[in-house]
Design a protein around this motif. Structure first.
Motif, PDB file in Angstrom:
ATOM      1  N   UNK A 148      10.106 -10.775  -6.929  1.00 37.28           N
ATOM      2  CA  UNK A 148      11.436 -11.246  -7.273  1.00 37.28           C
ATOM      3  C   UNK A 148      12.045 -11.857  -6.025  1.00 37.28           C
ATOM      4  N   UNK A 149      13.285 -12.288  -6.116  1.00 37.14           N
ATOM      5  CA  UNK A 149      13.916 -12.943  -4.986  1.00 37.14           C
ATOM      6  C   UNK A 149      13.974 -12.041  -3.764  1.00 37.14           C
ATOM      7  N   UNK A 150      14.108 -10.727  -3.970  1.00 43.07           N
ATOM      8  CA  UNK A 150      14.275  -9.794  -2.862  1.00 43.07           C
ATOM      9  C   UNK A 150      13.068  -8.902  -2.610  1.00 43.07           C
ATOM     10  N   UNK A 151      12.018  -9.012  -3.424  1.00 42.64           N
ATOM     11  CA  UNK A 151      10.895  -8.073  -3.347  1.00 42.64           C
ATOM     12  C   UNK A 151       9.574  -8.814  -3.177  1.00 42.64           C
ATOM     13  N   UNK A 152       8.757  -8.340  -2.234  1.00 42.17           N
ATOM     14  CA  UNK A 152       7.445  -8.929  -1.977  1.00 42.17           C
ATOM     15  C   UNK A 152       6.388  -7.848  -1.990  1.00 42.17           C
ATOM     16  N   UNK A 153       5.282  -8.105  -2.703  1.00 40.21           N
ATOM     17  CA  UNK A 153       4.118  -7.214  -2.719  1.00 40.21           C
ATOM     18  C   UNK A 153       3.062  -7.799  -1.790  1.00 40.21           C
ATOM     19  N   UNK A 154       2.438  -6.949  -0.968  1.00 40.21           N
ATOM     20  CA  UNK A 154       1.454  -7.397   0.008  1.00 40.21           C
ATOM     21  C   UNK A 154       0.156  -6.627  -0.176  1.00 40.21           C
ATOM     22  N   UNK A 155      -0.977  -7.347  -0.151  1.00 41.90           N
ATOM     23  CA  UNK A 155      -2.300  -6.749  -0.337  1.00 41.90           C
ATOM     24  C   UNK A 155      -3.224  -7.229   0.771  1.00 41.90           C
ATOM     25  N   UNK A 156      -3.914  -6.287   1.427  1.00 42.57           N
ATOM     26  CA  UNK A 156      -4.854  -6.648   2.481  1.00 42.57           C
ATOM     27  C   UNK A 156      -5.862  -5.534   2.683  1.00 42.57           C
ATOM     28  N   UNK A 157      -6.656  -5.665   3.720  1.00 40.38           N
ATOM     29  CA  UNK A 157      -7.638  -4.622   4.010  1.00 40.38           C
ATOM     30  C   UNK A 157      -8.717  -5.112   4.942  1.00 40.38           C
ATOM     31  N   UNK A 158      -9.782  -4.331   5.065  1.00 35.32           N
ATOM     32  CA  UNK A 158     -10.893  -4.708   5.922  1.00 35.32           C
ATOM     33  C   UNK A 158     -12.157  -3.958   5.514  1.00 35.32           C
ATOM     34  N   UNK A 159     -13.287  -4.570   5.849  1.00 30.51           N
ATOM     35  CA  UNK A 159     -14.606  -3.948   5.701  1.00 30.51           C
ATOM     36  C   UNK A 159     -15.178  -3.789   7.104  1.00 30.51           C
ATOM     37  N   UNK A 160     -15.648  -2.576   7.440  1.00 32.42           N
ATOM     38  CA  UNK A 160     -16.167  -2.292   8.783  1.00 32.42           C
ATOM     39  C   UNK A 160     -17.546  -1.647   8.644  1.00 32.42           C
TER      40      UNK A 160
END
Length: 334
Positions: free
Chosen positions: A28-40
């Motif tokens: 929404x205008x005020x809300x952000x979802x963030x997705x990330x990660x790593x393989x080691x």
């Protein structure tokens, strides 16, 4: 150096690093979802102090990190983050939550609740730890769960961090009505530009002496530390650290270390050396070196070797300790 700063996806509090290409989704205008990660992935060679050798191909902490931010107005942003570990090699099917954070950021600084990094580790231990795997020994610190952390804003180069932890005793009935000591941690840094100086203290509180079902908690003595990081040129960084760990018997162990890191263009060449000097028993010297190379955006390969020279306080080796370590690995961040 390490493939990324030990920061959260969202803010400086952070539990672990996420890839530079972490995806942002505007809900929404005020809300952000963030997705990330790593393989080691690591291939390890270890020589134990009893002379035994061992090799292994392992997943060394692959993870997915999910987070979100929301603008609350009045200059305050709320954030939440959860980290989940999994095994890329399929040796088991376990997926487990490794930590989570709730926090608020504004002109006042930042407040975080949950599995924040120990601020002593951030400013002191990590100052001479450019390694992915071959890290030198460091003082033992308060565990990184049930943390309440405050990060001050930057004040013309000076900043400080305050942290507290209370052990919840795993909800065991045997521990009802039994209060553990609160761990208190404080750290401060002054960044002059090419040189940054830091100092920190960790009271370490108390630990459960006989496992989670026991009400016996043993006090630990504090640790103190100093660190300096200098940017000698655009490519060369030097750092030094002194830390002292005390115990209830009145003994102390000093950890004095220096490190260098050189960016050669395609990656970093780095190394460190340390003297471990207990007040009783024999001292030992540890050295380690490594190199990494970014073969593509967010894909890094590295190799490291460490001579850890581990002994007990009477100069004898512990059979199960790693004396020498070699590792080659790959990291993919997303």
């Amino acid at each position: 150096m390490k493939h990324a700063p030990k920061l959260a996806l969202l803010v400086a509090a952070g539990m672990a690093s996420a890839g530079a290409q972490a995806a942002d989704f505007e809900v929404s205008e005020n809300t952000t979802l963030i997705l990330g990660g790593e393989v080691v992935l690591n291939y390890l060679y270890e020589k134990k102090t009893n002379g035994d050798n061992d090799t292994d191909f392992v997943d060394d902490g692959s993870k997915v990190v999910i987070g979100g931010t929301r603008d609350l107005g009045n200059g305050i942003t709320a954030f939440a983050e959860a980290e989940f570990e999994y095994n890329t090699l399929g040796n088991n099917d376990d997926v487990k939550r490794d930590g989570s954070i709730l926090g608020f950021v504004g002109d006042f600084g930042e407040v975080a609740i949950g599995a924040s990094d120990n601020v002593f580790e951030d400013l002191i231990s990590d100052a001479v730890d450019p390694f992915e795997n071959a890290s030198l020994d460091a003082v033992s610190l308060t565990d990184e769960d049930s943390m309440l952390t405050y990060y001050s804003p930057d004040m013309d180069g000076f900043s400080f961090r305050l942290q507290g932890r209370h052990n919840n005793r795993d909800g065991s009935d045997a521990n009802d009505g039994q209060d553990a000591e609160v761990s208190l941690i404080a750290a401060a840094e002054y960044d002059f530009g090419p040189v940054a100086l830091a100092a920190a203290y960790d009271s370490r509180g108390s630990i459960n002496a006989n496992g989670s079902d026991s009400s016996e908690f043993t006090s630990q003595d504090h640790v103190v530390g100093l660190a300096a990081v200098a940017q000698l040129s655009d490519r060369l960084e030097a750092s030094a650290r002194f830390a002292q760990e005390n115990d209830q018997a009145g003994n102390d162990t000093d950890y004095t270390a220096v490190a260098l890191s050189y960016n050669y263009g395609g990656g970093d060449l780095y190394g460190a050396a340390q003297s471990v000097d207990p007040s009783t028993g024999s001292s030992n010297t540890q050295t380690a070196a490594g190199i990494n190379y970014e073969i593509a955006e967010d894909v890094i390969i590295f190799a490291e070797y460490g001579d850890l020279d581990r002994k007990t306080t009477d100069g004898q080796f512990k059979d199960l300790d790693t004396d020498k370590l070699g590792v080659a690995g790959l990291i993919y961040e997303f």
